[in-house]
Write a protein that holds these residues in place. Structure first.
Motif, PDB file in Angstrom:
ATOM      1  N   ASP A 293       0.803  -1.220   0.000  1.00  0.00           N
ATOM      2  CA  ASP A 293       0.000   0.000   0.000  1.00  0.00           C
ATOM      3  C   ASP A 293       0.836   1.272   0.000  1.00  0.00           C
ATOM      4  O   ASP A 293       0.285   2.372  -0.082  1.00  0.00           O
ATOM      5  N   GLY A 294       2.155   1.153   0.092  1.00  0.00           N
ATOM      6  CA  GLY A 294       2.987   2.346   0.177  1.00  0.00           C
ATOM      7  C   GLY A 294       2.807   3.069   1.487  1.00  0.00           C
ATOM      8  O   GLY A 294       2.739   4.300   1.535  1.00  0.00           O
ATOM      9  N   LEU A 295       2.765   2.298   2.575  1.00  0.00           N
ATOM     10  CA  LEU A 295       2.577   2.867   3.910  1.00  0.00           C
ATOM     11  C   LEU A 295       3.615   2.300   4.885  1.00  0.00           C
ATOM     12  O   LEU A 295       3.304   2.009   6.039  1.00  0.00           O
ATOM     13  N   THR A 296       4.834   2.167   4.421  1.00  0.00           N
ATOM     14  CA  THR A 296       5.884   1.612   5.281  1.00  0.00           C
ATOM     15  C   THR A 296       6.446   2.647   6.238  1.00  0.00           C
ATOM     16  O   THR A 296       7.109   2.304   7.216  1.00  0.00           O
ATOM     17  N   ASP A 302       7.640   4.191  -0.151  1.00  0.00           N
ATOM     18  CA  ASP A 302       6.208   4.441  -0.347  1.00  0.00           C
ATOM     19  C   ASP A 302       5.933   5.145  -1.669  1.00  0.00           C
ATOM     20  O   ASP A 302       4.936   4.859  -2.350  1.00  0.00           O
ATOM     21  N   ALA A 303       6.816   6.058  -2.070  1.00  0.00           N
ATOM     22  CA  ALA A 303       6.642   6.747  -3.352  1.00  0.00           C
ATOM     23  C   ALA A 303       6.709   5.755  -4.505  1.00  0.00           C
ATOM     24  O   ALA A 303       5.889   5.807  -5.434  1.00  0.00           O
ATOM     25  N   GLY A 304       7.670   4.845  -4.452  1.00  0.00           N
ATOM     26  CA  GLY A 304       7.782   3.843  -5.509  1.00  0.00           C
ATOM     27  C   GLY A 304       6.558   2.961  -5.591  1.00  0.00           C
ATOM     28  O   GLY A 304       6.035   2.700  -6.691  1.00  0.00           O
ATOM     29  N   MET A 305       6.077   2.502  -4.463  1.00  0.00           N
ATOM     30  CA  MET A 305       4.932   1.601  -4.467  1.00  0.00           C
ATOM     31  C   MET A 305       3.658   2.312  -4.917  1.00  0.00           C
ATOM     32  O   MET A 305       2.795   1.698  -5.552  1.00  0.00           O
ATOM     33  N   ARG A 306       3.538   3.580  -4.620  1.00  0.00           N
ATOM     34  CA  ARG A 306       2.368   4.333  -5.078  1.00  0.00           C
ATOM     35  C   ARG A 306       2.473   4.664  -6.569  1.00  0.00           C
ATOM     36  O   ARG A 306       1.457   4.688  -7.276  1.00  0.00           O
ATOM     37  N   GLN A 307       3.673   4.913  -7.059  1.00  0.00           N
ATOM     38  CA  GLN A 307       3.853   5.094  -8.498  1.00  0.00           C
ATOM     39  C   GLN A 307       3.445   3.830  -9.240  1.00  0.00           C
ATOM     40  O   GLN A 307       2.811   3.901 -10.297  1.00  0.00           O
ATOM     41  N   LEU A 308       3.802   2.687  -8.700  1.00  0.00           N
ATOM     42  CA  LEU A 308       3.445   1.409  -9.314  1.00  0.00           C
ATOM     43  C   LEU A 308       1.938   1.296  -9.505  1.00  0.00           C
ATOM     44  O   LEU A 308       1.459   0.913 -10.578  1.00  0.00           O
ATOM     45  N   ARG A 309       1.188   1.621  -8.479  1.00  0.00           N
ATOM     46  CA  ARG A 309      -0.272   1.517  -8.583  1.00  0.00           C
ATOM     47  C   ARG A 309      -0.857   2.566  -9.516  1.00  0.00           C
ATOM     48  O   ARG A 309      -1.790   2.289 -10.270  1.00  0.00           O
ATOM     49  N   ALA A 310      -0.329   3.770  -9.471  1.00  0.00           N
ATOM     50  CA  ALA A 310      -0.896   4.858 -10.270  1.00  0.00           C
ATOM     51  C   ALA A 310      -0.610   4.686 -11.757  1.00  0.00           C
ATOM     52  O   ALA A 310      -1.469   4.976 -12.601  1.00  0.00           O
ATOM     53  N   GLU A 311       0.591   4.190 -12.099  1.00  0.00           N
ATOM     54  CA  GLU A 311       1.030   4.189 -13.495  1.00  0.00           C
ATOM     55  C   GLU A 311       1.204   2.800 -14.096  1.00  0.00           C
ATOM     56  O   GLU A 311       1.366   2.683 -15.321  1.00  0.00           O
ATOM     57  N   ILE A 321      15.128  -0.176  -4.920  1.00  0.00           N
ATOM     58  CA  ILE A 321      14.984   0.225  -3.519  1.00  0.00           C
ATOM     59  C   ILE A 321      13.823  -0.512  -2.855  1.00  0.00           C
ATOM     60  O   ILE A 321      13.944  -1.028  -1.738  1.00  0.00           O
ATOM     61  N   THR A 322      12.667  -0.560  -3.522  1.00  0.00           N
ATOM     62  CA  THR A 322      11.493  -1.199  -2.915  1.00  0.00           C
ATOM     63  C   THR A 322      11.676  -2.705  -2.778  1.00  0.00           C
ATOM     64  O   THR A 322      11.250  -3.297  -1.779  1.00  0.00           O
ATOM     65  N   ALA A 323      12.295  -3.333  -3.764  1.00  0.00           N
ATOM     66  CA  ALA A 323      12.522  -4.781  -3.687  1.00  0.00           C
ATOM     67  C   ALA A 323      13.531  -5.118  -2.608  1.00  0.00           C
ATOM     68  O   ALA A 323      13.369  -6.100  -1.863  1.00  0.00           O
ATOM     69  N   ALA A 324      14.592  -4.314  -2.514  1.00  0.00           N
ATOM     70  CA  ALA A 324      15.599  -4.555  -1.478  1.00  0.00           C
ATOM     71  C   ALA A 324      15.005  -4.333  -0.092  1.00  0.00           C
ATOM     72  O   ALA A 324      15.334  -5.053   0.864  1.00  0.00           O
TER      73      ALA A 324
END
Length: 431
Positions: A293-296, A302-311, A321-324
């Motif tokens: 949810d991009g709420l870590t 969180d920015a990366g995970m929210r970009q994933l959902r938006a785009e 960064i998010t995977a690591a």
């Protein structure tokens, strides 16, 4: 001479498409496999846009795109009988699914020709010395890849001749995707973006890791569906001697690298390439949900995970960064993260998504499998003013400069602190 069926899969274009080259009648066919339909709403929508665009292009040249739904092999065999086709052509691919499809086409006793086109070099074109089936380390692969002679691009057909009286089939209604800011599919859009990118490619070496600048090609989805020829793109980069173009060429070699890895290790999405490193994962549903949810509480994650959902897309540095963060800091199994990326990414494919997840988790081709990325330092380096974070995390839009990367130091923000399940690293996060 009878007609030839061109079974299109990951090559939804007319430029440099070997399937559409040559003389005689050609029947371009795409089979919608219901077994793949539910994997990603984003990719399903993009695929339909690609097919609609390709159909229009083929019709402009006197042909059409035949659409069928069902098992690809059964539908190909059925159409071959309908039109009395003597040959079936398909592009070579490396996934388990593609290799099974190719085996079954041969077992159907069709006169099958497998063409290149999904990668710059076919998976088996570059092999290590000593009889190995694939390179395990990128740098020696890159050196061999760069020196290998590439094929000549296929000519773009001016006219497509098809047998008479073929029912073209109906493309289903455009499905809804999940990401509101997703890019549109199709070769027409891909080539427009390619022309724009070639004017910017010289900056790639300096800016490709700059999260806020977003100076990457964003062509990965068009490569994934074959709206662009990877060979054509590589030749364009190779012809430009700027450092940016050469750095981009190296990224295309990374793409080929993971395809040859997958050809040798087709279980790359589910089985670790280094089994001894594939241990000790914990299963924390709460932490995993916060990551999804991009709420870590870690802004760049969180920015990366929210970009994933938006785009339906994420900047490559943010993917790292998010995977690591998920694997090395939360200690959660890479397969769960891989599946979440598959769920959203328009460019999600087996070789690159899986290969990169295994690299990050330390179970794959990384020569330094135990490396650990500090997301705060990564953010300070690649988003120094916090512009990328503020773009995707609106709770932090009022926070200026570098303070945005450590919001727990600022009172009164409506933004979560570091995960409860991750408190043991709270000191590290504040470093």
């Amino acid at each position: 001479m009878g007609a030839r069926i061109a079974l299109l899969t990951r090559d939804l274009r007319i430029h440099d498409n070997p399937l559409l080259s040559g003389d005689g009648e050609i029947v371009p066919l795409f089979v919608l496999d219901p077994r793949l339909a539910g994997l990603s709403a984003n990719r399903q929508r993009f695929l339909h846009q690609c097919l609609a665009d390709l159909r229009n292009t083929l019709r402009e040249r006197g042909g059409d795109l035949v659409i069928r739904e069902g098992d690809p092999v059964a539908e190909t065999v059925r159409l071959a009988r309908e039109v009395d086709a003597t040959e079936v052509w398909v592009a070579g691919d490396v996934t388990d699914y593609a290799q099974r499809r190719e085996r079954r086409l041969r077992e159907a006793r069709l006169d099958l020709t497998v063409t290149p086109g999904v990668t710059v070099l076919p998976a088996g074109a570059v092999r290590p010395g000593g009889g190995g089936d694939s390179y395990r380390v990128f740098t020696p692969y890159w050196k061999a890849w760069e020196k290998t002679r590439w094929r000549v691009p296929a000519a773009t057909p001016r006219k497509i001749a098809m047998p008479d009286s073929i029912a073209a089939g109906t493309l289903p209604e455009l499905p809804a995707g999940d990401s509101p800011d997703a890019i549109p599919g199709g070769e027409t859009e891909a080539r427009r973006r390619l022309r724009s990118w070639m004017r910017e490619i010289s900056r790639y070496d300096d800016e490709h890791d700059d999260l806020a600048a977003d100076n990457t090609s964003r062509l990965s989805a068009y490569l994934r569906f074959g709206c662009l020829s990877p060979l054509e793109l590589a030749l364009a980069a190779k012809a430009d001697d700027s450092p940016g173009a050469q750095a981009y060429l190296r990224q295309l070699a990374w793409r080929d690298f993971y395809y040859q890895v997958t050809a040798a290790f087709p279980k790359i999405s589910t089985e670790a390439m280094r089994p001894k490193a594939d241990t000790g994962w914990r299963y924390d549903e709460d932490a995993f949900q916060h990551w999804q949810d991009g709420l870590t509480g870690v802004p760049v994650v969180d920015a990366g995970m929210r970009q994933l959902r938006a785009e339906g897309w994420m900047h490559n540095r943010a993917r790292l960064i998010t995977a690591a963060f998920l694997t090395k800091h939360l200690g959660i199994d890479w397969r769960l993260g891989l599946q979440w990326f598959f769920r959203w990414l328009i460019d999600g494919d087996v070789p690159n998504n899986s290969g990169n997840w295994q690299w990050t988790a330390g179970t794959g081709n990384d020569t330094r499998p135990y490396r650990k990325f500090n997301p705060i330092r990564q953010a300070q380096r690649f988003d120094p003013q916090g512009d990328y974070v503020r773009r995707y995390v609106p709770e932090l839009k009022g926070v200026d400069g570098v303070a945005v990367h450590q919001p727990w130091r600022l009172p009164g923000l409506d933004y979560p602190g570091p995960l409860e399940s991750h408190r043991d690293e709270a000191v590290w996060l504040r470093a």
